[in-house]
Write an enzyme that holds these catalytic residues in place. Structure first.
Site, PDB file in Angstrom:
ATOM      1  N   GLU A  79       0.839  -1.205   0.000  1.00 19.88           N
ATOM      2  CA  GLU A  79       0.000   0.000   0.000  1.00 19.88           C
ATOM      3  C   GLU A  79       0.871   1.251   0.000  1.00 19.88           C
ATOM      4  O   GLU A  79       1.774   1.388   0.816  1.00 19.88           O
ATOM      5  CB  GLU A  79      -0.899   0.011   1.247  1.00 19.88           C
ATOM      6  N   CYS A 142      -7.452  -1.989   8.362  1.00 18.67           N
ATOM      7  CA  CYS A 142      -6.080  -1.977   7.833  1.00 18.67           C
ATOM      8  C   CYS A 142      -5.605  -0.549   7.590  1.00 18.67           C
ATOM      9  O   CYS A 142      -4.490  -0.180   7.958  1.00 18.67           O
ATOM     10  CB  CYS A 142      -5.991  -2.792   6.537  1.00 18.67           C
ATOM     11  N   HIS A 164      -1.248  -5.685   1.603  1.00 18.43           N
ATOM     12  CA  HIS A 164      -2.471  -6.493   1.527  1.00 18.43           C
ATOM     13  C   HIS A 164      -2.194  -7.743   0.693  1.00 18.43           C
ATOM     14  O   HIS A 164      -1.459  -7.677  -0.301  1.00 18.43           O
ATOM     15  CB  HIS A 164      -3.602  -5.691   0.866  1.00 18.43           C
TER      16      HIS A 164
END
Ligand code: PCA
Length: 193
Positions: A79, A142, A164
């Protein structure tokens, strides 16, 4: 050796396992220049980040990498960013379901990951496991963790990142990735942080 604090989540949303913890617990204790400390964290807004910060205060890691399940994705996705937003389409494991709330009322809108996400994604692909940089970690737990950690460690030497991963094959969902591939991808990712 440098220290890496690596986390995986407990199951949520009716699943029996969370591939993030399944993968993290099977990682070797040393990867590249890092010694790993593994931590299981709850799928609960605010509490999950607090658990990470508590452990980090104890071990003083050089880097923190959190892993989470992103059902529906078919690649390992580092991410790029965490945003100052909580919005849940399903309750967390304590029944919280915030709707368009800020994480910190006076916080920055967003923070970029302090890990080299592009390099990590490229290296995982080169190792033969699908990976892609993601530009949104969503607005669920998250994102809550990555935003809170990036805010806490801004302007410090402590690197913070989030990856992820897809459902793993054992969950009987599609798309999915064999747990072995997820583990291989994470190892290559850690070698490149
Ligand atoms: N995935 C969720 C929270 C826990 C997890 O593994 C998310 O993407 O926010």
């Amino acid at each position: 050796m440098k220290k890496l604090l690596i986390t995986g989540f407990e199951p949520f949303g009716g699943e029996k396992i969370n591939p993030s913890w399944e993968a993290v617990k099977l990682l070797p204790d040393q990867i590249g220049e890092y010694t790993l400390t593994k931590l299981l964290i709850p799928v609960v807004f605010e509490q999950s980040a607090e658990k990470v910060l508590e452990k980090a205060k104890e071990i003083i890691p050089n880097a923190i990498l959190c892993i989470g399940q992103a059902g529906g994705r078919n690649a390992i996705t580092p991410e790029l960013v965490g945003i100052n937003l909580r919005h849940a389409t399903i309750p967390d494991n304590n029944g919280n379901q915030p709707q368009d709330e800020k994480i910190f009322s006076n916080g920055e809108t967003a923070y970029f990951s302090t890990l080299p996400v592009r390099k990590i994604a490229n290296a995982i692909n080169e190792a033969g496991v699908s990976a892609q940089v993601s530009y949104s970690a969503g607005a669920y737990v998250c994102n809550d963790v990555i935003y809170t950690l990036l805010s806490h460690y801004k302007d410090t030497q402590t690197k913070v990142g989030f990856i992820h991963i897809p459902y793993c094959a054992e969950q009987d969902k599609t798309p999915s990735m064999p747990l072995g591939d997820i583990i291989k991808g994470l190892i290559v990712g850690i070698e490149n942080i």
